[in-house]
Write a protein that holds these residues in place. Sequence first.
Motif, PDB file in Angstrom:
ATOM      1  N   CYS A  14      36.284  -2.410 -36.840  1.00 50.84           N
ATOM      2  CA  CYS A  14      36.600  -2.153 -35.428  1.00 50.84           C
ATOM      3  C   CYS A  14      36.035  -3.234 -34.516  1.00 50.84           C
ATOM      4  O   CYS A  14      36.742  -4.129 -34.083  1.00 50.84           O
ATOM      5  CB  CYS A  14      36.081  -0.779 -34.994  1.00 50.84           C
ATOM      6  SG  CYS A  14      36.791   0.619 -35.892  1.00 50.84           S
ATOM      7  N   ASP A  53      40.766  -1.850 -38.869  1.00 51.38           N
ATOM      8  CA  ASP A  53      41.405  -0.605 -38.449  1.00 51.38           C
ATOM      9  C   ASP A  53      42.724  -0.905 -37.738  1.00 51.38           C
ATOM     10  O   ASP A  53      42.805  -1.826 -36.930  1.00 51.38           O
ATOM     11  CB  ASP A  53      40.440   0.134 -37.507  1.00 51.38           C
ATOM     12  CG  ASP A  53      40.924   1.521 -37.140  1.00 51.38           C
ATOM     13  OD1 ASP A  53      41.871   1.624 -36.318  1.00 51.38           O
ATOM     14  OD2 ASP A  53      40.345   2.494 -37.644  1.00 51.38           O
ATOM     15  N   ARG A  54      43.739  -0.119 -38.040  1.00 49.84           N
ATOM     16  CA  ARG A  54      45.079  -0.337 -37.463  1.00 49.84           C
ATOM     17  C   ARG A  54      45.065  -0.290 -35.941  1.00 49.84           C
ATOM     18  O   ARG A  54      45.815  -0.996 -35.270  1.00 49.84           O
ATOM     19  CB  ARG A  54      46.084   0.671 -38.023  1.00 49.84           C
ATOM     20  CG  ARG A  54      45.733   2.101 -37.728  1.00 49.84           C
ATOM     21  CD  ARG A  54      46.731   3.123 -38.272  1.00 49.84           C
ATOM     22  NE  ARG A  54      46.193   4.460 -38.217  1.00 49.84           N
ATOM     23  CZ  ARG A  54      45.925   5.136 -37.122  1.00 49.84           C
ATOM     24  NH1 ARG A  54      46.154   4.604 -35.948  1.00 49.84           N
ATOM     25  NH2 ARG A  54      45.435   6.361 -37.164  1.00 49.84           N
ATOM     26  N   ARG A  55      44.179   0.540 -35.371  1.00 48.47           N
ATOM     27  CA  ARG A  55      44.102   0.631 -33.912  1.00 48.47           C
ATOM     28  C   ARG A  55      43.538  -0.650 -33.311  1.00 48.47           C
ATOM     29  O   ARG A  55      44.002  -1.114 -32.269  1.00 48.47           O
ATOM     30  CB  ARG A  55      43.252   1.842 -33.503  1.00 48.47           C
ATOM     31  CG  ARG A  55      43.877   3.174 -33.943  1.00 48.47           C
ATOM     32  CD  ARG A  55      42.906   4.313 -33.828  1.00 48.47           C
ATOM     33  NE  ARG A  55      41.830   4.146 -34.808  1.00 48.47           N
ATOM     34  CZ  ARG A  55      40.771   4.955 -34.902  1.00 48.47           C
ATOM     35  NH1 ARG A  55      40.626   5.970 -34.062  1.00 48.47           N
ATOM     36  NH2 ARG A  55      39.848   4.747 -35.818  1.00 48.47           N
ATOM     37  N   ARG A  58      46.303  -3.175 -33.494  1.00 45.70           N
ATOM     38  CA  ARG A  58      47.345  -2.872 -32.503  1.00 45.70           C
ATOM     39  C   ARG A  58      46.936  -3.358 -31.108  1.00 45.70           C
ATOM     40  O   ARG A  58      47.733  -3.975 -30.399  1.00 45.70           O
ATOM     41  CB  ARG A  58      47.638  -1.372 -32.486  1.00 45.70           C
ATOM     42  CG  ARG A  58      48.781  -0.985 -31.563  1.00 45.70           C
ATOM     43  CD  ARG A  58      49.278   0.435 -31.747  1.00 45.70           C
ATOM     44  NE  ARG A  58      48.223   1.433 -31.703  1.00 45.70           N
ATOM     45  CZ  ARG A  58      47.954   2.286 -32.704  1.00 45.70           C
ATOM     46  NH1 ARG A  58      48.664   2.251 -33.824  1.00 45.70           N
ATOM     47  NH2 ARG A  58      46.995   3.178 -32.577  1.00 45.70           N
ATOM     48  N   VAL A  59      45.696  -3.118 -30.716  1.00 44.70           N
ATOM     49  CA  VAL A  59      45.211  -3.572 -29.408  1.00 44.70           C
ATOM     50  C   VAL A  59      45.216  -5.098 -29.355  1.00 44.70           C
ATOM     51  O   VAL A  59      45.671  -5.698 -28.374  1.00 44.70           O
ATOM     52  CB  VAL A  59      43.811  -2.999 -29.093  1.00 44.70           C
ATOM     53  CG1 VAL A  59      43.208  -3.669 -27.871  1.00 44.70           C
ATOM     54  CG2 VAL A  59      43.899  -1.489 -28.885  1.00 44.70           C
ATOM     55  N   TYR A 126      35.526   4.013 -33.657  1.00 43.71           N
ATOM     56  CA  TYR A 126      36.135   4.454 -34.919  1.00 43.71           C
ATOM     57  C   TYR A 126      36.507   5.935 -34.934  1.00 43.71           C
ATOM     58  O   TYR A 126      37.574   6.293 -35.408  1.00 43.71           O
ATOM     59  CB  TYR A 126      35.183   4.140 -36.088  1.00 43.71           C
ATOM     60  CG  TYR A 126      35.726   4.548 -37.426  1.00 43.71           C
ATOM     61  CD1 TYR A 126      36.759   3.824 -38.030  1.00 43.71           C
ATOM     62  CD2 TYR A 126      35.228   5.654 -38.103  1.00 43.71           C
ATOM     63  CE1 TYR A 126      37.266   4.191 -39.261  1.00 43.71           C
ATOM     64  CE2 TYR A 126      35.721   6.034 -39.338  1.00 43.71           C
ATOM     65  CZ  TYR A 126      36.736   5.300 -39.914  1.00 43.71           C
ATOM     66  OH  TYR A 126      37.239   5.670 -41.137  1.00 43.71           O
ATOM     67  N   ASP A 130      41.921   8.603 -29.726  1.00 46.31           N
ATOM     68  CA  ASP A 130      42.963   7.764 -29.126  1.00 46.31           C
ATOM     69  C   ASP A 130      42.529   6.297 -29.165  1.00 46.31           C
ATOM     70  O   ASP A 130      41.531   5.961 -29.797  1.00 46.31           O
ATOM     71  CB  ASP A 130      43.266   8.226 -27.697  1.00 46.31           C
ATOM     72  CG  ASP A 130      42.032   8.184 -26.791  1.00 46.31           C
ATOM     73  OD1 ASP A 130      41.040   7.493 -27.130  1.00 46.31           O
ATOM     74  OD2 ASP A 130      42.064   8.845 -25.738  1.00 46.31           O
ATOM     75  N   ASP A 131      43.278   5.459 -28.471  1.00 45.73           N
ATOM     76  CA  ASP A 131      43.001   4.018 -28.491  1.00 45.73           C
ATOM     77  C   ASP A 131      42.099   3.544 -27.352  1.00 45.73           C
ATOM     78  O   ASP A 131      41.746   2.370 -27.307  1.00 45.73           O
ATOM     79  CB  ASP A 131      44.325   3.230 -28.411  1.00 45.73           C
ATOM     80  CG  ASP A 131      45.164   3.370 -29.659  1.00 45.73           C
ATOM     81  OD1 ASP A 131      44.662   3.886 -30.675  1.00 45.73           O
ATOM     82  OD2 ASP A 131      46.336   2.956 -29.624  1.00 45.73           O
ATOM     83  N   PHE A 134      39.150   1.471 -28.151  1.00 46.33           N
ATOM     84  CA  PHE A 134      39.498   0.146 -28.683  1.00 46.33           C
ATOM     85  C   PHE A 134      39.829  -0.826 -27.547  1.00 46.33           C
ATOM     86  O   PHE A 134      39.492  -2.001 -27.626  1.00 46.33           O
ATOM     87  CB  PHE A 134      40.653   0.244 -29.682  1.00 46.33           C
ATOM     88  CG  PHE A 134      40.220   0.836 -30.991  1.00 46.33           C
ATOM     89  CD1 PHE A 134      39.781   0.022 -32.027  1.00 46.33           C
ATOM     90  CD2 PHE A 134      40.221   2.207 -31.188  1.00 46.33           C
ATOM     91  CE1 PHE A 134      39.359   0.549 -33.233  1.00 46.33           C
ATOM     92  CE2 PHE A 134      39.803   2.755 -32.390  1.00 46.33           C
ATOM     93  CZ  PHE A 134      39.370   1.927 -33.410  1.00 46.33           C
ATOM     94  N   TYR A 135      40.461  -0.317 -26.493  1.00 51.42           N
ATOM     95  CA  TYR A 135      40.704  -1.160 -25.310  1.00 51.42           C
ATOM     96  C   TYR A 135      39.383  -1.512 -24.628  1.00 51.42           C
ATOM     97  O   TYR A 135      39.179  -2.651 -24.216  1.00 51.42           O
ATOM     98  CB  TYR A 135      41.650  -0.464 -24.325  1.00 51.42           C
ATOM     99  CG  TYR A 135      43.076  -0.441 -24.790  1.00 51.42           C
ATOM    100  CD1 TYR A 135      43.885  -1.576 -24.692  1.00 51.42           C
ATOM    101  CD2 TYR A 135      43.627   0.709 -25.351  1.00 51.42           C
ATOM    102  CE1 TYR A 135      45.201  -1.566 -25.140  1.00 51.42           C
ATOM    103  CE2 TYR A 135      44.943   0.724 -25.796  1.00 51.42           C
ATOM    104  CZ  TYR A 135      45.710  -0.415 -25.689  1.00 51.42           C
ATOM    105  OH  TYR A 135      47.018  -0.402 -26.130  1.00 51.42           O
TER     106      TYR A 135
END
Length: 152
Positions: A14, A53-55, A58-59, A126, A130-131, A134-135
């Motif tokens: 992450c 991590d996919r999130r 994605r970000v 982690y 939600d995302d 990550f943002y």
Amino acid sequence: MVKSVLFICLGNICRSPMAHAVFEDLIKQKGVQDEWEVDSAAIGSWHVGNQPDRRALRVLKEKGITFSHPVRQVQSKDFKHYDYIFGMDNENIRSLNSMAPKGSSAKIELLGSYDPEKLLIIRDPYYDDDDKGFYDCYNQCLRSCRGFLEAN
């Protein structure tokens, strides 16, 4: 002379890969990528060989950064190889300090110590549902990496 930086978090899926990707993007934008060696690694071995991590990916992709990095665990040789080793929170710093072999030359610091908003700890998103975390992580890594580059 090439400078080197290693970003560390607990699992290298992450926070540290996001910081790694952001830093690489910043040095490319500045045209100084040949002046830096950049990597990231984990304190623990749970995810070694996997991708972030996919999130997180994605970000990064939404921000225009394509990134691929197999997770690896920090090794004792890293403490002599890298100029800077950045942990994301105090637990990372404690772990890094306890893992550092005698004669280590790396400067171990919180990446957030370079955040102009003075948010020292980059929280682990982690377990978020939600995302948003990550943002937040991306934005904090961006501010901190910019601050570090300006200081160096």
